[in-house]
Design an enzyme around this catalytic site. Structure first.
Site, short mmCIF file in Angstrom:
data_model
loop_
_atom_site.label_atom_id
_atom_site.label_comp_id
_atom_site.label_asym_id
_atom_site.label_seq_id
_atom_site.Cartn_x
_atom_site.Cartn_y
_atom_site.Cartn_z
N ASP A 209 0.87 -1.19 0.00
CA ASP A 209 0.00 0.00 0.00
C ASP A 209 0.90 1.23 0.00
OD1 ASP A 209 -2.19 1.88 0.61
OD2 ASP A 209 -3.33 0.12 1.14
N HIS A 232 2.25 1.97 -3.15
CA HIS A 232 1.33 2.97 -3.70
C HIS A 232 1.94 4.37 -3.64
CE1 HIS A 232 -2.56 0.36 -3.19
NE2 HIS A 232 -1.55 -0.33 -3.65
#
Ligand SMILES: *[C@@H]1O[C@H](CO)[C@@H](O)[C@H](O)[C@H]1NC(C)=O
Ligand SMILES: *[C@@H]1O[C@H](CO)[C@@H](O)[C@H](O)[C@H]1NC(C)=O
Ligand SMILES: *[C@@H]1O[C@H](CO)[C@@H](O)[C@H](O)[C@H]1NC(C)=O
Length: 385
Positions: A209, A232
């Site tokens: 993430d 991310h």
């Protein structure tokens, strides 16, 4: 950060804080009963060593050091190391390996995180030891849903961030290595919230993430020398889900993002109030990044109940400069600002992003963004030249 974090999961830590050891008083966990064979529960030994170091009579100029020696593996239950301590500084020197119980052995224990430090001033954690949170025992999927008021919520125990810096000021993190698989769910590497004067430098992050997420209540945040990917990218937000959200004075410099799903972005949900201002991204290199530069004020991760609202977080004074690299996307710059509060003073300078596919065109898109773009390719037509 797409959810409410409740857990800390350290995996591989080499140094928190630029730290020089002066005169010290060593509290070796082995002297407090730790075994270090990876099977015996060493939790109480760590707490005893901590309490001795923290509550012992402070001697002027002598720093207490809790020491976990090398070539040992310490099995630690979820633990909270509490302050305040008598000494104005306290060090934890982690040379050995720390391992968490697997998920099934965790029941009935603290759920907020594995290793928590609270109310401690002058804490330095240093060493080449490894924190293995046994994250894979938590990763099987959890059902998530979109709550219109609170954003994405997930049912069941949440393992989310490797490191949470929450309501903590004057933090320096350097030479940290965090590794989790790119497909591990909800594994933000470092979450910063409600904190001021935080520096994160020269660290390597691979995760599933956000590599770094800076959320509400954060100011004077300085990020540099980060290599991120998979992951991310480096995100501010999402904002707007929690009342009056503020993030300001953030500088992200000299970072490399490789094969990340997003690059550098500011995201807010519809509704909510507050502002994000004085934010700069400088000297960023992208390698095959999807969505390299993004301001997204219509953030709605689950694509359910996404409605446009009559309030929004205000975004202003954001600079993207000296940024280059490649993207796997066609739309490489996306500035989508609130229809209530247009983004103000967005500056792009020397931003050159190409496709990973030779000769493929890339584009920029924007909505309600105001500012200036100079020496930027692709052209950002909504901004002044
Ligand atoms: C930039 O970051 C790299 C690590 O990614 C580091 O080695 C280098 O010293 C940094 N340079 C500056 C000027 O911060
Ligand atoms: C903007 O943020 C930087 C830190 O990134 C800080 O040095 C500067 O003073 C801030 N500017 C304003 C106007 O607050
Ligand atoms: C919200 O507004 C944006 C900008 O006008 C538009 O692109 C989007 O489709 C709207 N969403 C909804 C759910 O109306």
């Amino acid at each position: 950060m797409d959810y409410h974090h409740v857990s800390i999961l350290f995996m591989l830590l080499s140094c928190i804080a630029s730290c020089a050891f002066g005169a010290t008083n060593i509290f070796n966990v082995l002297s407090y009963g730790a075994v270090g064979n990876g099977r015996a529960d060493d939790s109480q030994a760590f707490l005893k060593a901590w309490n001795a170091a923290c509550q012992g009579q402070a001697k002027s100029g002598v720093i207490p050091v809790v020491y976990a020696p090398a070539k040992k593996t310490f099995l630690l239950d979820p633990l909270t190391f509490k302050g305040p301590c008598k000494s104005p500084r306290i060090y934890m020197l982690v040379s050995g390996n720390m391992v968490a119980p697997v998920k099934s052995a965790w029941s009935g224990k603290q759920v907020e995180g594995w290793i928590i430090f609270t109310s401690v001033n002058g804490l330095v954690i240093k060493g080449k030891g490894v924190f293995d949170g046994k994250g894979d025992s938590w990763w099987p999927s959890r059902p998530c849903y979109n709550d219109p008021a609170r954003g994405v919520l997930c049912k069941g125990p949440a393992v989310s961030s490797h490191m949470v810096i929450m309501s903590t000021n004057d933090v320096v993190v350097t030479n940290l290595v965090i590794i989790a698989p790119g497909d591990s769910p909800n594994t933000d590497a470092i979450d910063i919230s409600g904190s001021t004067k935080v520096q994160i430098r020269n660290s390597f992050i691979a995760t599933g993430d956000d590599c770094i997420a800076i959320t509400a209540g954060s100011s004077n945040i300085d990020i540099s020398g980060i290599t991120c990917g998979p992951g991310h990218g480096i995100s501010i937000g999402s904002l707007g889900g929690g009342g009056f959200d503020v993030v300001e004075n953030v500088r992200v410099r000299n970072c490399t993002l490789k094969n990340t799903i997003t690059g550098v972005r500011i995201k807010s949900v519809q509704g909510g109030t507050g502002y994000a201002r004085n934010i700069s991204f400088q000297g960023i290199k992208f390698e095959a990044v999807d969505n390299p530069i993004e301001i997204e004020q219509f953030y709605c991760p689950l694509k359910q109940n996404c409605k446009n609202d009559t309030s929004g977080v205000a975004i202003s004074d954001v600079t993207f400069s000296a940024i280059s690299g490649t993207s796997i996307a066609e739309n490489v710059i996306s500035l989508k600002c609130s229809q209530i509060n247009a983004c103000k003073n967005i500056r792009l300078d020397r931003v050159y992003i190409k496709s990973t596919t030779p000769n493929k065109k890339v584009s920029a898109a924007c909505f309600n963004a105001h500012g200036i773009a100079t020496h930027t390719k692709p052209a950002v037509k909504c901004l002044l030249p």
